[in-house]
Each structure stands twice: as C-alpha cells, then as structure tokens.
Scaffold this motif. Structure first.
Motif, PDB file in Angstrom:
ATOM      1  N   LEU A  46      -7.647 111.281 -59.947  1.00  0.00           N
ATOM      2  CA  LEU A  46      -6.772 110.803 -59.030  1.00  0.00           C
ATOM      3  C   LEU A  46      -7.216 109.410 -58.610  1.00  0.00           C
ATOM      4  CD1 LEU A  46      -6.892 113.873 -56.429  1.00  0.00           C
ATOM      5  CD2 LEU A  46      -5.027 113.039 -57.937  1.00  0.00           C
ATOM      6  N   GLU A  47      -8.313 108.878 -58.551  1.00  0.00           N
ATOM      7  CA  GLU A  47      -8.712 107.449 -58.625  1.00  0.00           C
ATOM      8  C   GLU A  47      -8.028 106.741 -59.688  1.00  0.00           C
ATOM      9  OE1 GLU A  47     -12.910 107.515 -58.576  1.00  0.00           O
ATOM     10  OE2 GLU A  47     -12.801 107.911 -56.633  1.00  0.00           O
ATOM     11  N   SER A  48      -7.631 106.979 -60.724  1.00  0.00           N
ATOM     12  CA  SER A  48      -7.184 106.413 -62.091  1.00  0.00           C
ATOM     13  C   SER A  48      -5.423 106.412 -61.653  1.00  0.00           C
ATOM     14  CB  SER A  48      -7.368 107.181 -63.217  1.00  0.00           C
ATOM     15  OG  SER A  48      -8.615 107.192 -63.661  1.00  0.00           O
ATOM     16  N   ILE A  49      -5.092 107.375 -61.147  1.00  0.00           N
ATOM     17  CA  ILE A  49      -3.578 107.519 -60.607  1.00  0.00           C
ATOM     18  C   ILE A  49      -3.391 106.463 -59.760  1.00  0.00           C
ATOM     19  CG2 ILE A  49      -1.804 109.080 -59.622  1.00  0.00           C
ATOM     20  CD1 ILE A  49      -3.090 111.350 -61.448  1.00  0.00           C
ATOM     21  N   GLN A  50      -4.197 106.530 -58.644  1.00  0.00           N
ATOM     22  CA  GLN A  50      -4.067 105.762 -57.456  1.00  0.00           C
ATOM     23  C   GLN A  50      -4.337 104.210 -58.106  1.00  0.00           C
ATOM     24  OE1 GLN A  50      -7.120 105.634 -54.676  1.00  0.00           O
ATOM     25  NE2 GLN A  50      -5.689 105.076 -52.939  1.00  0.00           N
ATOM     26  N   ALA A  51      -5.044 103.669 -58.893  1.00  0.00           N
ATOM     27  CA  ALA A  51      -5.350 102.630 -59.570  1.00  0.00           C
ATOM     28  C   ALA A  51      -3.856 101.994 -60.220  1.00  0.00           C
ATOM     29  CB  ALA A  51      -6.270 102.205 -60.237  1.00  0.00           C
ATOM     30  N   PHE A  52      -3.416 103.111 -61.038  1.00  0.00           N
ATOM     31  CA  PHE A  52      -2.159 102.802 -61.814  1.00  0.00           C
ATOM     32  C   PHE A  52      -1.050 102.479 -60.703  1.00  0.00           C
ATOM     33  CE2 PHE A  52       1.848 104.405 -63.450  1.00  0.00           C
ATOM     34  CZ  PHE A  52       1.822 103.801 -64.637  1.00  0.00           C
ATOM     35  N   LEU A  53      -0.749 103.157 -59.827  1.00  0.00           N
ATOM     36  CA  LEU A  53       0.186 103.306 -58.670  1.00  0.00           C
ATOM     37  C   LEU A  53       0.262 101.680 -58.054  1.00  0.00           C
ATOM     38  CD1 LEU A  53       0.752 106.853 -57.419  1.00  0.00           C
ATOM     39  CD2 LEU A  53       1.947 105.573 -58.981  1.00  0.00           C
ATOM     40  N   LYS A  54      -1.067 101.379 -57.595  1.00  0.00           N
ATOM     41  CA  LYS A  54      -1.252 100.185 -57.061  1.00  0.00           C
ATOM     42  C   LYS A  54      -0.743  99.158 -57.966  1.00  0.00           C
ATOM     43  CE  LYS A  54      -5.045 101.257 -53.631  1.00  0.00           C
ATOM     44  NZ  LYS A  54      -6.356 101.037 -53.399  1.00  0.00           N
ATOM     45  N   ASP A  55      -1.245  99.268 -59.367  1.00  0.00           N
ATOM     46  CA  ASP A  55      -0.811  98.269 -60.097  1.00  0.00           C
ATOM     47  C   ASP A  55       0.519  98.032 -60.228  1.00  0.00           C
ATOM     48  OD1 ASP A  55      -1.412  96.292 -62.394  1.00  0.00           O
ATOM     49  OD2 ASP A  55      -0.489  97.582 -63.504  1.00  0.00           O
ATOM     50  N   ALA A  56       1.383  99.158 -60.362  1.00  0.00           N
ATOM     51  CA  ALA A  56       2.817  99.282 -60.610  1.00  0.00           C
ATOM     52  C   ALA A  56       3.598  98.593 -59.264  1.00  0.00           C
ATOM     53  CB  ALA A  56       3.306 100.751 -60.755  1.00  0.00           C
ATOM     54  N   ASP A  57       2.897  99.038 -58.059  1.00  0.00           N
ATOM     55  CA  ASP A  57       3.654  98.412 -56.841  1.00  0.00           C
ATOM     56  C   ASP A  57       3.210  96.873 -56.853  1.00  0.00           C
ATOM     57  OD1 ASP A  57       4.405 100.840 -55.873  1.00  0.00           O
ATOM     58  OD2 ASP A  57       2.641 101.151 -54.633  1.00  0.00           O
ATOM     59  N   SER A  58       2.148  96.292 -56.995  1.00  0.00           N
ATOM     60  CA  SER A  58       1.933  94.857 -57.356  1.00  0.00           C
ATOM     61  C   SER A  58       2.885  94.286 -58.329  1.00  0.00           C
ATOM     62  CB  SER A  58       0.506  94.783 -57.505  1.00  0.00           C
ATOM     63  OG  SER A  58       0.181  93.769 -58.281  1.00  0.00           O
ATOM     64  N   ARG A  59       3.119  94.899 -59.424  1.00  0.00           N
ATOM     65  CA  ARG A  59       3.959  94.182 -60.421  1.00  0.00           C
ATOM     66  C   ARG A  59       5.470  94.387 -59.827  1.00  0.00           C
ATOM     67  NH1 ARG A  59       1.827  94.860 -66.210  1.00  0.00           N
ATOM     68  NH2 ARG A  59      -0.224  95.224 -65.858  1.00  0.00           N
ATOM     69  N   ALA A  60       5.748  95.336 -59.272  1.00  0.00           N
ATOM     70  CA  ALA A  60       7.189  95.311 -58.709  1.00  0.00           C
ATOM     71  C   ALA A  60       7.328  94.470 -57.580  1.00  0.00           C
ATOM     72  CB  ALA A  60       7.485  96.906 -57.988  1.00  0.00           C
ATOM     73  N   ALA A  61       6.256  93.990 -56.842  1.00  0.00           N
ATOM     74  CA  ALA A  61       6.719  93.271 -55.485  1.00  0.00           C
ATOM     75  C   ALA A  61       6.477  91.699 -56.473  1.00  0.00           C
ATOM     76  CB  ALA A  61       5.320  93.103 -54.709  1.00  0.00           C
ATOM     77  N   ASP A  62       5.877  91.564 -57.422  1.00  0.00           N
ATOM     78  CA  ASP A  62       5.756  90.225 -58.037  1.00  0.00           C
ATOM     79  C   ASP A  62       7.102  89.845 -58.827  1.00  0.00           C
ATOM     80  OD1 ASP A  62       3.410  89.829 -57.438  1.00  0.00           O
ATOM     81  OD2 ASP A  62       2.315  90.264 -59.285  1.00  0.00           O
ATOM     82  N   ASP A  63       7.981  91.090 -59.106  1.00  0.00           N
ATOM     83  CA  ASP A  63       9.124  90.953 -59.721  1.00  0.00           C
ATOM     84  C   ASP A  63      10.258  91.067 -58.778  1.00  0.00           C
ATOM     85  OD1 ASP A  63       7.954  90.947 -62.154  1.00  0.00           O
ATOM     86  OD2 ASP A  63       8.544  92.968 -62.877  1.00  0.00           O
ATOM     87  N   GLY A  64       9.943  91.350 -57.547  1.00  0.00           N
ATOM     88  CA  GLY A  64      11.155  91.365 -56.623  1.00  0.00           C
ATOM     89  C   GLY A  64      11.928  92.769 -56.628  1.00  0.00           C
ATOM     90  N   ARG A  65      11.110  93.567 -57.299  1.00  0.00           N
ATOM     91  CA  ARG A  65      11.879  95.044 -57.332  1.00  0.00           C
ATOM     92  C   ARG A  65      11.501  95.821 -56.211  1.00  0.00           C
ATOM     93  NH1 ARG A  65      10.765  97.140 -63.311  1.00  0.00           N
ATOM     94  NH2 ARG A  65       8.765  96.478 -62.628  1.00  0.00           N
ATOM     95  N   SER A  66      12.445  96.836 -55.905  1.00  0.00           N
ATOM     96  CA  SER A  66      11.934  97.705 -54.737  1.00  0.00           C
ATOM     97  C   SER A  66      10.969  98.811 -55.208  1.00  0.00           C
ATOM     98  CB  SER A  66      13.141  98.507 -54.344  1.00  0.00           C
ATOM     99  OG  SER A  66      13.654  99.383 -55.229  1.00  0.00           O
ATOM    100  N   ASN A  67      10.217  99.166 -54.312  1.00  0.00           N
ATOM    101  CA  ASN A  67       9.315 100.205 -54.725  1.00  0.00           C
ATOM    102  C   ASN A  67       9.734 101.489 -55.023  1.00  0.00           C
ATOM    103  OD1 ASN A  67       7.030  98.368 -54.250  1.00  0.00           O
ATOM    104  ND2 ASN A  67       6.706  99.188 -52.375  1.00  0.00           N
ATOM    105  N   GLU A  68      10.708 101.776 -54.563  1.00  0.00           N
ATOM    106  CA  GLU A  68      11.355 103.204 -55.113  1.00  0.00           C
ATOM    107  C   GLU A  68      11.702 103.280 -56.497  1.00  0.00           C
ATOM    108  OE1 GLU A  68      11.450 105.924 -53.376  1.00  0.00           O
ATOM    109  OE2 GLU A  68      10.494 104.753 -51.699  1.00  0.00           O
TER     110      GLU A  68
END
Length: 80
Positions: A46-68
């Motif tokens: 679960l900690e690995s999944i959480q880290a992956f999702l945080k990274d994905a959210d951060s990359r999406a924010a950098d790209d200007g894409r929506s989190n959905e």
C-alpha cells in the motif's frame, strides 16, 4: 491399590494435557507471526501504491492535466 492406579492415570493425563496445551500455544504463536508478516507485506504494498499515485499526481500537475485523467490511466495501467 486402586488409589495408586488412579493417581498414575491422573499423572499421565495431566502430562498429556500439558503437552497438548503447549502444542496449541506454539501453533497459535506461529499463526500470529504469519499474520503479522502478512500485514507487513500488505502495508509495504500500500505504501508503494501511495508513492506511485503521489508521483502520478505530481507529474499530472506539472503537465497541467487534470487529476481525474491520471487516476483513470493509473487504474487502467494497474489492471493490465
């Protein structure tokens, strides 16, 4: 004579009960150890999944894409 036989049987019975009780306690302890290890494995996953999702959210924010969109693509990637 009968008293001696009864005393002998009681001693043997007490010894047998003690041995079986010990076996049960050892089995329960081993079961709990395995359960604890299983929970640790789940926690790490679960900690690995959480880290992956945080990274994905951060990359999406950098790209200007929506989190959905990231969440949907992340779910789809995880299922394949």
């Amino acid at each position: 004579m009968a008293e001696t036989v009864v005393l002998f049987v009681l001693q043997k019975l007490c010894k047998l009960v003690a041995q079986e009780s010990y076996k049960l306690v050892v089995a329960k302890v081993n079961l709990l150890k395995g359960l604890h290890e299983g929970f640790q494995d789940i926690q790490l996953e679960l900690e690995s999944i959480q880290a992956f999702l945080k990274d994905a959210d951060s990359r999406a924010a950098d790209d200007g894409r929506s989190n959905e969109g990231v969440k949907t693509s992340t779910i789809l990637e995880a299922q394949s």
